[in-house]
Design a protein around this motif. Structure first.
Motif, short mmCIF file in Angstrom:
data_model
loop_
_atom_site.label_atom_id
_atom_site.label_comp_id
_atom_site.label_asym_id
_atom_site.label_seq_id
_atom_site.Cartn_x
_atom_site.Cartn_y
_atom_site.Cartn_z
N ARG A 136 -10.37 9.09 -1.60
CA ARG A 136 -9.35 7.87 -1.28
C ARG A 136 -7.67 7.93 -2.27
O ARG A 136 -5.99 7.83 -1.83
CB ARG A 136 -9.09 6.65 -0.58
N LYS A 169 0.85 -0.93 0.57
CA LYS A 169 0.30 -0.28 -0.10
C LYS A 169 0.63 1.20 -0.40
O LYS A 169 1.67 1.51 1.17
CB LYS A 169 -1.22 0.25 0.65
N GLY A 187 -4.74 11.50 4.85
CA GLY A 187 -5.73 10.82 5.83
C GLY A 187 -7.22 12.21 5.09
O GLY A 187 -6.12 12.79 4.31
N GLY A 232 -2.27 9.40 7.16
CA GLY A 232 -3.20 8.42 6.36
C GLY A 232 -4.60 8.30 6.95
O GLY A 232 -5.32 7.43 6.70
N GLN A 233 -4.68 8.65 8.25
CA GLN A 233 -5.60 7.93 9.34
C GLN A 233 -7.20 9.19 9.14
O GLN A 233 -7.04 10.32 8.47
CB GLN A 233 -5.86 8.52 10.86
N ASP A 234 -7.88 8.35 8.28
CA ASP A 234 -9.50 9.65 8.35
C ASP A 234 -10.56 9.68 9.27
O ASP A 234 -10.36 8.80 9.95
CB ASP A 234 -10.86 8.88 7.24
N ASP A 278 -15.34 -0.08 7.90
CA ASP A 278 -14.13 0.70 7.42
C ASP A 278 -12.86 0.63 8.29
O ASP A 278 -13.37 2.08 9.46
CB ASP A 278 -14.65 1.53 6.50
N GLU A 322 -9.89 2.01 8.47
CA GLU A 322 -8.75 3.47 8.48
C GLU A 322 -9.79 4.48 8.57
O GLU A 322 -8.58 5.60 8.19
CB GLU A 322 -9.04 2.99 6.63
#
Length: 216
Positions: free
Chosen positions: A198, A11, A16, A106-108, A40, A42
């Protein structure tokens, strides 16, 4: 180059995003939010601070950060909110806190806020914000859903319907608009929006080193 080739299971690093779901009360936003958080891994819920007292079963720091009026005033003075607003006699706000650090990893973050909060959040951090407005199939159906909860008086439901009309008038300010007639179909569309956002090139921070290596 062979040892460094990209595998489909790898990946790329990405930034994010701040994913906003708005709707009038009763249009299904809470159900959609719960489904998204369950399915989800993420994305996590942005926990708001509020001056209203906890409802039965609500936990401080999980459902909301419950603060006094004086604490809220101090947070406003220190510019510690992405956005804040008055809602039904209380104040709600989104603390910046660890959100900015999380975005880099990369945290949403999922936001359950109204159109005013959405505008404020976009003014503070437009590049990271993705907005989705959820419409009911009709106002009659919206009233039926509110009445079926059997939690509110007719006067409260009338007030919520008036507020719903005001909120719906802001639908065109959102990036995406979905109609929640069937919750499963609506959820699938919300997931498609999130997946596509994303993948935006500007969020794929890992693409620069990948392409640099790809080109040798």
């Amino acid at each position: 180059m062979g040892d460094h080739s990209f595998k489909s299971t790898d990946k790329l690093a990405r930034r994010g995003l701040l994913f906003i779901l708005s709707s009038p009360s009763g249009a299904g936003k809470t159900t959609l939010s719960r489904m998204l958080l369950e399915q989800d891994p993420e994305i996590t819920l942005s926990v708001s601070a509020t001056t209203r007292p906890p409802r039965p079963g609500e936990r401080d720091g999980v459902d909301y950060h419950f603060v006094s009026d004086a604490q809220f005033d101090a947070m406003v003075a220190e510019d510690d909110f992405y956005e804040w607003a008055h809602v039904f006699g209380h104040r709600y706000g989104t603390p910046k806190g660890a959100i900015r650090e999380g975005l880099k990893r990369g945290q949403d973050y999922l936001f359950d806020i109204d159109w005013q909060g959405t505008q404020q959040l976009k003014q503070k951090d437009d590049q990271d914000v993705v907005t989705v407005f959820v419409l009911p199939p009709s106002l009659d159906e919206l009233r039926r859903r509110l009445e079926s909860r059997a939690q509110d008086s007719a006067e409260v439901i009338d007030a919520r319907m008036e507020r719903a009309r005001a909120e719906i008038s802001h639908w065109a300010e959102y990036d995406y608009v979905v109609i929640n007639d069937d919750v499963s179909e609506c959820f699938a569309r919300v997931r498609e929006v999130l997946d596509a956002e994303r993948m935006r090139r500007t969020r794929q921070t890992g693409l620069i080193p990948f392409v640099r290596e790809l080109m040798g």
